[in-house]
Write an enzyme that holds these catalytic residues in place. Structure first.
Site, PDB file in Angstrom:
ATOM      1  N   ASP A 298       0.813  -1.217   0.000  1.00 14.03           N
ATOM      2  CA  ASP A 298       0.000   0.000   0.000  1.00 14.03           C
ATOM      3  C   ASP A 298       0.847   1.267   0.000  1.00 14.03           C
ATOM      4  O   ASP A 298       2.032   1.229   0.307  1.00 14.03           O
ATOM      5  CB  ASP A 298      -0.881   0.024   1.264  1.00 14.03           C
ATOM      6  CG  ASP A 298      -2.194  -0.710   1.044  1.00 14.03           C
ATOM      7  OD1 ASP A 298      -2.484  -1.080  -0.101  1.00 14.03           O
ATOM      8  OD2 ASP A 298      -2.921  -0.896   2.035  1.00 14.03           O
TER       9      ASP A 298
ATOM     10  N   LYS B  78      -3.422   3.723  -3.290  1.00 17.22           N
ATOM     11  CA  LYS B  78      -4.297   4.768  -3.832  1.00 17.22           C
ATOM     12  C   LYS B  78      -3.861   6.095  -3.240  1.00 17.22           C
ATOM     13  O   LYS B  78      -3.725   6.218  -2.043  1.00 17.22           O
ATOM     14  CB  LYS B  78      -5.723   4.515  -3.351  1.00 17.22           C
ATOM     15  CG  LYS B  78      -6.588   3.762  -4.297  1.00 17.22           C
ATOM     16  CD  LYS B  78      -8.031   4.009  -3.897  1.00 17.22           C
ATOM     17  CE  LYS B  78      -8.944   2.867  -4.100  1.00 17.22           C
ATOM     18  NZ  LYS B  78      -8.879   1.631  -3.496  1.00 17.22           N
TER      19      LYS B  78
ATOM     20  N   MET C 227      -8.052   9.369   9.331  1.00 16.90           N
ATOM     21  CA  MET C 227      -8.733   9.699   8.068  1.00 16.90           C
ATOM     22  C   MET C 227      -9.578  10.966   8.199  1.00 16.90           C
ATOM     23  O   MET C 227     -10.668  11.055   7.626  1.00 16.90           O
ATOM     24  CB  MET C 227      -9.648   8.537   7.628  1.00 16.90           C
ATOM     25  CG  MET C 227      -8.892   7.251   7.428  1.00 16.90           C
ATOM     26  SD  MET C 227      -9.970   5.901   6.967  1.00 16.90           S
ATOM     27  CE  MET C 227     -10.028   6.152   5.211  1.00 16.90           C
TER      28      MET C 227
END
Ligand code: SAH
Length: 247
Positions: A35, A57, A172
């Protein structure tokens, strides 16, 4: 013969913060699917000929979809290969490690999860803000600042958390940070203390500390950027003491 998938927590970014077990598996893997927020330096420990697949991503950008990642894990393991799925922090903290492992198991392949140092633990350590401390905090909650909109309801009630838990940790949350900080300030007051730790444990780590009112201003100036951990609570006052010892 079927292979096996290991879902490995890579830690928060500093390559020294992966576990000994995780690092050993990197060295044994035939395939490593990694990742964006996993420590990329540890890939140099992979054996010669290991296949390295970047799944990461960028926020809002393109990367492999969850379905593609799941399929890759099963495909390689079905060929008898050892697959390491290297993730940032801990795989079971907002990491979808459970979904990937469940998918692999459904396809008749063994799967093991290796824990990692979550970014919130690294953020606490490097900012000098304990999550608990005698007399100041007996509990903490780790929540996401960004819920999956497809589930259609909101399960994080920050006001409720702010009134029932001592230390609040938000992952987040960078893109919604002003809103999140205001929601907590609505219960705790604007004088409550907080820290924002960006790129915790990495060479360009950045820490903002202050009253919620200061942090809201910083958020409005666009100074809180991904990846960031937000910690709010009375234990922030430890920072001055613990910071002094860092050298
Ligand atoms: N499984 C990961 C969390 C994945 S969700 C863990 O245990 O840490 C992604 C969020 O993690 C980011 O939005 C950010 O809030 C946090 N994050 C991951 N790495 C970070 C780092 N090095 N510094 C600060 N925050 C980080």
């Amino acid at each position: 013969m079927r292979g096996k998938v290991y879902i490995v927590g890579g830690g928060p970014g500093d390559p020294g913060l992966i576990t000994v077990k995780g690092l050993k598996l990197i060295g044994e893997a035939d395939v490593i699917v990694y990742d964006r927020l996993a420590p990329h330096e540890v890939l140099s420990e992979a054996k010669a000929g290991a296949i390295k697949i970047y799944a990461g991503k960028e926020p809002g950008g393109r990367g492999l979809s969850q379905e593609e990642i799941n399929r890759i894990l099963v495909e390689y393991a079905s060929r008898g290969l050892t697959v390491v799925r290297l993730k940032g922090g801990d795989p079971l903290v907002l990491g979808r490690g459970e979904e990937e492992c469940a998918f692999v198991i459904e396809h008749g392949i063994e799967c093991e999860i290796i824990p990692g140092v979550s970014s919130f633990l690294a953020a606490a350590a490097s900012s000098g803000v304990p999550l608990t401390s005698r007399g100041l905090s007996s509990s903490f909650a780790v929540v996401t600042g960004m819920e999956d909109p497809s589930k259609g309801f909101k399960s994080v009630d920050l006001a409720k958390i702010a009134s029932s838990v001592d230390t609040i940790v938000i992952l987040m949350g960078a893109s919604r940070s002003a809103e999140i900080l205001r929601e907590v300030a609505g219960v705790r007051g604007y004088e409550e203390l907080g820290v924002v730790v960006m790129r915790a444990s990495m060479p360009d780590e950045k820490v903002l500390a202050g009253k919620l009112s200061d942090l809201i201003e910083a958020a409005e100036r666009g100074e809180i950027v991904n990846p960031a951990v937000i910690i709010i609570g009375k234990t922030v006052r430890f920072r001055e003491v613990l910071k002094a010892g860092k050298g």
